[in-house]
Design an enzyme around this catalytic site. Structure first.
Site, PDB file in Angstrom:
ATOM      1  N   TYR A   1      19.181 -10.713  27.015  1.00  0.00           N
ATOM      2  CA  TYR A   1      19.636  -9.724  26.037  1.00  0.00           C
ATOM      3  C   TYR A   1      19.070 -10.041  24.662  1.00  0.00           C
ATOM      4  CZ  TYR A   1      22.963 -13.178  24.199  1.00  0.00           C
ATOM      5  OH  TYR A   1      23.520 -14.303  23.627  1.00  0.00           O
TER       6      TYR A   1
ATOM      7  N   ARG B   1      29.638 -14.008  13.093  1.00  0.00           N
ATOM      8  CA  ARG B   1      29.512 -15.093  12.096  1.00  0.00           C
ATOM      9  C   ARG B   1      30.870 -15.345  11.454  1.00  0.00           C
ATOM     10  NH1 ARG B   1      24.346 -11.580  10.570  1.00  0.00           N
ATOM     11  NH2 ARG B   1      26.006 -10.094  10.939  1.00  0.00           N
TER      12      ARG B   1
ATOM     13  N   HIS C   1      19.933 -13.073   2.539  1.00  0.00           N
ATOM     14  CA  HIS C   1      21.359 -12.798   2.701  1.00  0.00           C
ATOM     15  C   HIS C   1      21.650 -11.307   2.494  1.00  0.00           C
ATOM     16  CE1 HIS C   1      25.505 -12.406   1.063  1.00  0.00           C
ATOM     17  NE2 HIS C   1      25.784 -13.183   2.100  1.00  0.00           N
TER      18      HIS C   1
ATOM     19  N   GLY D   1      -6.654  12.428   5.792  1.00  0.00           N
ATOM     20  CA  GLY D   1      -7.025  12.450   4.384  1.00  0.00           C
ATOM     21  C   GLY D   1      -7.470  11.129   3.798  1.00  0.00           C
TER      22      GLY D   1
ATOM     23  N   SER E   1      21.159 -19.024  22.790  1.00  0.00           N
ATOM     24  CA  SER E   1      20.901 -17.855  21.956  1.00  0.00           C
ATOM     25  C   SER E   1      19.909 -18.273  20.876  1.00  0.00           C
ATOM     26  CB  SER E   1      22.191 -17.343  21.312  1.00  0.00           C
ATOM     27  OG  SER E   1      21.910 -16.201  20.524  1.00  0.00           O
TER      28      SER E   1
ATOM     29  N   MET F   1     -10.108   9.158   4.766  1.00  0.00           N
ATOM     30  CA  MET F   1     -11.558   8.949   4.720  1.00  0.00           C
ATOM     31  C   MET F   1     -12.248  10.244   4.289  1.00  0.00           C
ATOM     32  SD  MET F   1     -12.069   6.397   7.974  1.00  0.00           S
ATOM     33  CE  MET F   1     -11.099   7.384   9.113  1.00  0.00           C
TER      34      MET F   1
ATOM     35  N   GLY G   1      18.139 -18.302  17.561  1.00  0.00           N
ATOM     36  CA  GLY G   1      18.286 -17.889  16.167  1.00  0.00           C
ATOM     37  C   GLY G   1      16.914 -17.900  15.525  1.00  0.00           C
TER      38      GLY G   1
ATOM     39  N   CYS H   1      19.631 -13.642  18.765  1.00  0.00           N
ATOM     40  CA  CYS H   1      20.534 -13.008  17.798  1.00  0.00           C
ATOM     41  C   CYS H   1      19.949 -12.950  16.396  1.00  0.00           C
ATOM     42  CB  CYS H   1      21.886 -13.721  17.783  1.00  0.00           C
ATOM     43  SG  CYS H   1      21.800 -15.460  17.321  1.00  0.00           S
TER      44      CYS H   1
ATOM     45  N   ARG I   1     -17.756  14.709   9.133  1.00  0.00           N
ATOM     46  CA  ARG I   1     -16.354  14.312   8.977  1.00  0.00           C
ATOM     47  C   ARG I   1     -16.077  12.995   9.699  1.00  0.00           C
ATOM     48  NH1 ARG I   1     -12.963  19.405  10.871  1.00  0.00           N
ATOM     49  NH2 ARG I   1     -11.422  18.747   9.327  1.00  0.00           N
TER      50      ARG I   1
ATOM     51  N   ARG J   1      -5.103  17.278  17.211  1.00  0.00           N
ATOM     52  CA  ARG J   1      -4.651  15.886  17.343  1.00  0.00           C
ATOM     53  C   ARG J   1      -3.152  15.908  17.570  1.00  0.00           C
ATOM     54  NH1 ARG J   1      -5.992  14.438  11.040  1.00  0.00           N
ATOM     55  NH2 ARG J   1      -4.529  15.868  10.086  1.00  0.00           N
TER      56      ARG J   1
ATOM     57  N   LYS K   1     -10.785  12.632  16.579  1.00  0.00           N
ATOM     58  CA  LYS K   1     -11.360  13.953  16.321  1.00  0.00           C
ATOM     59  C   LYS K   1     -12.485  14.257  17.305  1.00  0.00           C
ATOM     60  CE  LYS K   1     -11.475  15.320  12.079  1.00  0.00           C
ATOM     61  NZ  LYS K   1     -11.573  14.373  10.986  1.00  0.00           N
TER      62      LYS K   1
END
Length: 878
Positions: free
Chosen positions: A857, A566, A460, A109, A770, A111, A772, A837, A100, A344, A30
């Site tokens: 990747y 998988r 899962h 809103g 890779s 504070m 995990g 992955c 303010r 803002r 501000k």
């Protein structure tokens, strides 16, 4: 003004402006923007900003203002007096100010604010004479006493509101603006009495006492519960505190030629380049925000004051040209004169963010790189999945972890079988489980959404749901699910399978009844933004996909391959689980091979379908990973049914289930350990992959298969299994008469800390790594991803952890292992391909780290591919 070389206060006004928009860390958003707007000639009431460093010092001094600060405040008040011709506390030309908050990151809103400060009994008549409106002066005074009492002294807001309602009723006033002078005089007296009764003090008549107490109150508001919670939810960290902005008051409640409003330079919901906002005539700013009166659309301003509307439109153009972004502004019109109180960067939906970014490139306000950095990557989720209508009413019953975004409603199903049955009957269902297991796969597949009372964001349920783009809320608090009685009790309210609930996978809310949904429609601008992201990113983006359907979805979102397929998920479809159980219950290798022979055609068909969809893009297939006990029924009725179908004794099944049970299955007989014990499982899977590859190649389909061996921790494990995979591939090629070279890469998952520490040894037998990171995080930190919620809130509250390491990569610990493994692996094989992955592959801050770590990747759920594409571009540009 300063202590040593440290400057505490920055002035803004026509007489000189110290700050700029680039000083948000010090002046807050501000304060920085008030200074900037002043410097470019916009109509901003003069004032000054007390820096965020003062807030930090306030707390360091045990909640006491720094010595000399108020002397500097008084000196800057003198500057305002000189510029405005008014005097603070004067009985002739009173100067009133607002106090303010304003942090570096917008916290709307959260504070506190105090308006009309400096008004006293002595200056009340002077304000009336100055404005020519005694009613206005009384209204300003009652607002000050109310706000000051509430914000500064903690007097309950309801005490003031209750008194106001009683007096309004007595004077027959319907709206606040209907109150006449007599009613307001009585209200001011009543407010003072409430203040005195509650605080045991009179309302302060020294304006500088008011100002000092208000400044302290704003600093205190930095750590009130709602502000702390907002920072926690929005992951706002590393700020010094809030600045305090003291600014000359301008009044929108001085009559019918005055008003106040809030506006966005573009539509924050759609991104449409159209002025969007609301205003009230004869009102102060909090009236708009608090909803005390129904505001009018900003377009109606043309009928009220077209001159002001034209000026506001001009201001919109100036601000957008200067800031090169959509702005959220607060304004006041005093006696026909427009003043800006704040600007803002406007908060916006994901849809609006994409449209605004692309449109502003077209308008030549920004370039493509800026546009890519402007859109929060996670906001793309809003464009890809159904969402609840934000205008629809909702009753929130509980909150859980937002495990997989989206919106789902349906009748409750407490078992997978019930979910399938209800779905077949045409019902929409929510699968409600304490936790899910691979056996629930059919129920999960048909359910519109999944709700669990335990588990986390990498449980899962969460992993599978994200892979399918299915809404999931995990670990709902105060939720007791009873599968046997088919009831769920949420915060004391009981629901059965006849009831309908709704879950929001973006917020984690669990709600009563069915909430209307809004279906996503991909914008043309979305595709443009994705093309730009692909142009600048360095990381490849793959998807975790287990079926041809998943693979097609992944490609539609721009995936460049499959980073994790998988194979265990394939065993739960149709009759396969029965054959899988037959294999597990086999008495010897011969019987086991017979069962595996039945499974081979199914696996081959799955791989053929995936290879066809990917057509030459890399497909990384993980060999069987979970422990065998997960495939066997655990309850006696299901065991009896299995015994009957296999024509064996129930006792044999129970004995096998008992024999496979482990105290800690996550660290037990699974992954490469299973393949070493039962090499025939590996042989069947590799044979299916190789035959599928040959079949596709013979039909002109390009194949780039990669076989990944899970849970390697010791070089010898990979040496043995790599040799076995290679020999199986050669054997199949000979048997099929395939004489061309079949390039199937053989690599491993790095998910055990020892594998990362000895990556130079492991790399001797790997074509690729890779990571995990789900399991790597578990084993590095020693946290169960399914049980972390029992202590995670306490750890976050005590600043032991900033957030869940299963949602955001632990770059300090787990990240070191990743970086080390990449470096060690490439010291042996310079061109060693390294990917990830785990679910961290779809999380922007983790992607930024992985980009810097030199990975080739990342792979994530199909629905997170666009997020990863954008986040990877942002990492490259940053």
């Amino acid at each position: 003004m300063s202590k040593g070389t440290q400057k505490y206060i920055y002035y803004f006004g026509k007489k000189g402006t110290d700050g700029s928009k680039d000083m948000k860390e010090l002046l807050g958003g501000k304060g920085a923007n008030l200074a900037e707007m002043t410097s470019i000639g916009l109509p901003v009431p003069p004032g000054f900003t007390i820096t965020t460093k003062v807030c930090a010092e306030y707390y360091a001094r045990g909640k006491r203002l720094p010595r000399g600060l108020m002397d500097s405040v008084k000196a800057n008040i003198k500057h305002i007096e000189k510029e405005t011709g008014k005097k603070f506390g004067s009985s002739e030309t009173p100067l009133l100010v607002s106090v303010r908050s304003g942090a570096a990151v917008s916290m709307p809103g959260m504070m506190d604010t105090v308006l009309n400060l400096g008004l006293t009994d002595q200056s009340l008549d002077a304000l009336a004479n100055q404005s020519g409106d005694y009613r206005f002066a009384l209204d300003a005074y009652r607002r000050l006493i109310h706000m000051f009492g509430d914000v500064v002294q903690g007097v309950a807001h309801q005490k003031f509101e209750s008194a106001f309602e009683k007096i309004k009723s007595r004077y027959g006033a319907v709206q606040d603006t209907d109150m006449g002078i007599k009613g307001l005089e009585e209200l001011v007296k009543t407010y003072k009495k409430i203040y005195r009764t509650t605080t045991k003090k009179d309302f302060p008549q020294d304006p500088y006492v008011q100002l000092e107490l208000a400044i302290e109150a704003v600093f205190r508001s930095w750590n009130i519960p709602r502000a702390r919670r907002y920072r926690e939810i929005n992951d706002i960290k590393g700020l010094l505190g809030t600045a305090v902005n003291v600014q000359t008051m301008v009044f929108g409640n001085m009559g019918e030629d005055s008003g106040t409003g809030v506006a966005f330079t573009r539509n924050p919901s759609t991104g449409q380049n159209k002025f969007y906002g609301e205003f009230l005539v004869n009102a102060q700013g909090e009236d708009v925000v608090a909803g005390i009166r129904t505001p009018r659309h900003v377009d109606e301003m043309k009928k009220w004051r077209n001159d002001v509307y034209i000026e506001l439109q001009g201001t919109k153009r100036i601000l957008e040209k200067h800031y090169r972004d959509m702005q959220d502004i607060e304004f006041t019109i005093e006696k026909g004169h427009l003043y800006l109180l704040q600007t803002r960067t406007g908060k916006r939906t994901g849809k609006a963010a994409v449209k605004i970014a692309v449109d502003m490139v077209k308008e030549r306000k920004i370039n493509q790189k800026t546009a890519l950095l402007r859109v929060p990557a996670l906001d793309l989720n809003q464009l890809l999945l159904p969402t609840f209508d934000p205008s629809a009413p909702r009753t929130v019953l509980s909150h859980g972890l937002p495990a997989s975004p989206g919106a789902a409603s349906g009748k409750l199903a407490f078992t997978a079988e019930d979910a399938v049955r209800k779905s077949e009957n045409g019902e929409r269902v929510l699968l409600v489980r304490r936790e899910t297991s691979p056996e629930d796969i059919d129920g999960m597949h048909v359910a519109d959404g999944i709700l669990t009372s335990t588990g986390g964001t990498t449980s899962h349920a969460a992993v599978v749901a994200r892979g399918w783009g299915k809404c999931c809320v995990a670990g709902a608090v105060n939720t007791v699910i009873d599968e046997h009685t088919k009831t769920v009790i949420i915060n004391g309210r009981q629901f059965t399978e006849a009831d309908i609930l709704s879950i929001d996978g973006t917020t984690g809310e669990v709600m009563l009844g069915e909430i209307p949904k809004v279906e996503p429609k991909l914008l043309r601008e979305f595709n443009v933004l994705m093309q730009w992201a692909d142009r600048y990113r360095k990381l490849g983006i793959r998807a975790n996909a287990d079926t041809p359907h998943d693979a097609r979805k992944a490609r539609s979102f721009g995936a460049e391959g499959i980073g994790l397929c998988r194979t265990e998920h394939m065993f739960f479809e149709g009759n396969r689980i029965h054959i899988m159980r037959e294999m597990i219950l086999a008495k010897d290798t011969g019987e086991r091979k017979q069962a595996l022979k039945k499974l081979l055609p199914f696996q081959r068909k799955d791989f053929t379908g995936i290879f066809k969809v990917m057509n030459g893009l890399p497909v990384t297939i993980r060999l069987l990973d979970p422990p065998l006990h997960e495939f066997l029924p655990q309850d006696e009725p299901a065991q009896e049914a299995l015994a009957k179908s296999l024509k064996i004794k129930l006792s044999e099944i129970k004995e096998r289930v008992w024999g496979l049970a482990e105290q800690n299955p996550m660290l037990g007989h699974r992954g490469c350990r299973l393949l070493i014990t039962y090499p025939e499982i590996l042989e069947m899977q590799v044979k299916a992959i190789t035959e599928a590859a040959i079949q596709c190649l013979n039909k002109g389909v390009k194949v780039q298969a990669e076989i990944m061996i899970p849970l390697i921790g010791i070089e010898k494990e990979l040496e043995i299994l790599h040799k076995q995979v290679s020999e199986t591939i050669s054997t199949v090629c000979k048997a099929k008469g395939y004489k061309r070279k079949l390039n199937i890469a053989i690599g491993t998952m790095i998910e055990i800390p020892r594998a990362a520490l000895t990556a130079d040894e492991i790399a001797n037998h790997a074509d690729f790594f890779s990571f995990g990171t789900n399991d790597l995080t578990q084993m590095t930190l020693g946290y169960s991803r399914d049980d972390i919620n029992s202590f995670l809130p306490d750890y976050i509250h005590n600043h032991i952890l900033e957030r869940s390491p299963f949602q955001y990569l632990d770059t300090t610990g787990v990240g070191q292992l990743v970086t080390m493994a990449v470096k060690k692996g490439r010291s042996v094989k310079k061109s060693l391909k390294c990917g990830l992955c785990g679910e961290h592959g779809g999380e922007p801050s983790s992607i930024r780290f992985l980009h810097n770590a030199g990975l080739d990747y990342v792979s994530c759920s199909p629905f997170r591919v666009p997020v990863a594409r954008l986040a990877a571009a942002q990492a490259a540009l940053a």
